[in-house]
Enzyme design. Sequence first.
Site, PDB file in Angstrom:
ATOM      1  CE1 TYR A 160      39.652  40.833  51.006  1.00 35.81           C
ATOM      2  CE2 TYR A 160      41.226  40.417  52.768  1.00 35.81           C
ATOM      3  CZ  TYR A 160      40.830  40.268  51.453  1.00 35.81           C
ATOM      4  OH  TYR A 160      41.618  39.565  50.575  1.00 35.81           O
ATOM      5  CG  HIS A 300      41.398  38.546  45.336  1.00 36.55           C
ATOM      6  ND1 HIS A 300      40.911  39.593  46.083  1.00 36.55           N
ATOM      7  CD2 HIS A 300      42.130  37.797  46.189  1.00 36.55           C
ATOM      8  CE1 HIS A 300      41.307  39.459  47.346  1.00 36.55           C
ATOM      9  NE2 HIS A 300      42.044  38.377  47.433  1.00 36.55           N
TER      10      HIS A 300
END
Length: 412
Positions: A160, A300
């Site tokens: 991330y 996701h």
Amino acid sequence: MVQRQFPRPREVFDLLQFKKPVLSPKRRRLEAALTIHDLRRIAQRRTPRAAFDYTDGAAEGELSLARARQAFEDVEFSPRVLRPALDVDTTTTILGGPSRLPFAIAPTGFTRLMQTEGEVAGAGAAGAAGIPFTLSTLGTTSIEGVKAANPHGRNWFQLYVMRDREVSYELTRRAAAAGFDTLQFTVDTPVAGARLRDKRNGFSIPPQISLRTVLNAAVRPWWWYDFLTTPKLEFASLSSTGGTVGELLDSAMDPTISYADLEVIRGIWPGKIVIKGVQNVQDAKQLATQGVDGIILSNHGGRQLDRAPVPFHLLPEVKREVGAHLEIGVDTGIMSGADIVAASALGADFSLIGRAYLYGLMAGGRAGVDRTIAILEDEIVRTMKLLGASSIAELEPAHVTQLERLVPRARP
């Protein structure tokens, strides 16, 4: 007229085989699990509600997850007959390296909360099975700990890009130093999705104890024993561990993430880089010009934008447009080996399993992850034999028809 006779004991015993009793409760329940759905049911019985719902749930109305699973169920296979496939070869090459099966384990956060062995169990099982394992930025085992658990296998790192960019850069350097060969640059989490099950359960890291939490967990003493007698549950790569899941994600993620960040990370990372979270053909085509090695079609796991595109539906067109330039992975909704075969037939170079792996972990730790992989492998091999395909390379779009359930209306 039927001729009758007295039963002969020797003949009766020749017809019967008595199964040896299995004394281990874990082994009994795992052997009884024949599908990933079976493992899910075991996991639900053995795991406190908040932890199970974090794994099992998705965003808002959970439509994205339901549609993704339905898309795989809405597959019609077209088998070829009189094409013997006695010895099926499931090996393949993924992002420049070997894999014994056409799938890898996806990155999952907070993994030791589900079962205390966490990423160590996943990495060890992946290494034993000869498939890649992916560690999440929000993992509960360190980069170095995963390397120790899977020293000779393929380890990938999911990144991330956080508000404090230097944190992301340092994690990238650590993963490279530990010999991880692929980086999954995740682009679908500028902010946290509304995961309503987690909000209703008050799910947080560390877990918040309430009367309802205690009552729900009281009938699962094994989980509490593991939780209380093993190292503290915390993010292995991040220093902040307080707050709800959404608050943690929002504090770590940055909605300003852009192609400029990709350029910086590409300059730091020496190995293969794939972009995880691609959800349309236009972005896939643009990424094909950015010097990346692959993309992962993913929403996701349905945990970010509800009503997002179904990755499996996107696969054929994306393959046509960029398949000559990029390797393509797919995730979200995979619950069987047949799903993986269908994805491979339509052009996926690999699939990722997330929840399926976690169901096995919750059902039985490392042995449960081994069982997940064994179930999927058995289903892949059987499906390929029934299709008349002896290798992954022989799977082709003609083997699969995507039945239409959600057909878009013409745009005005």
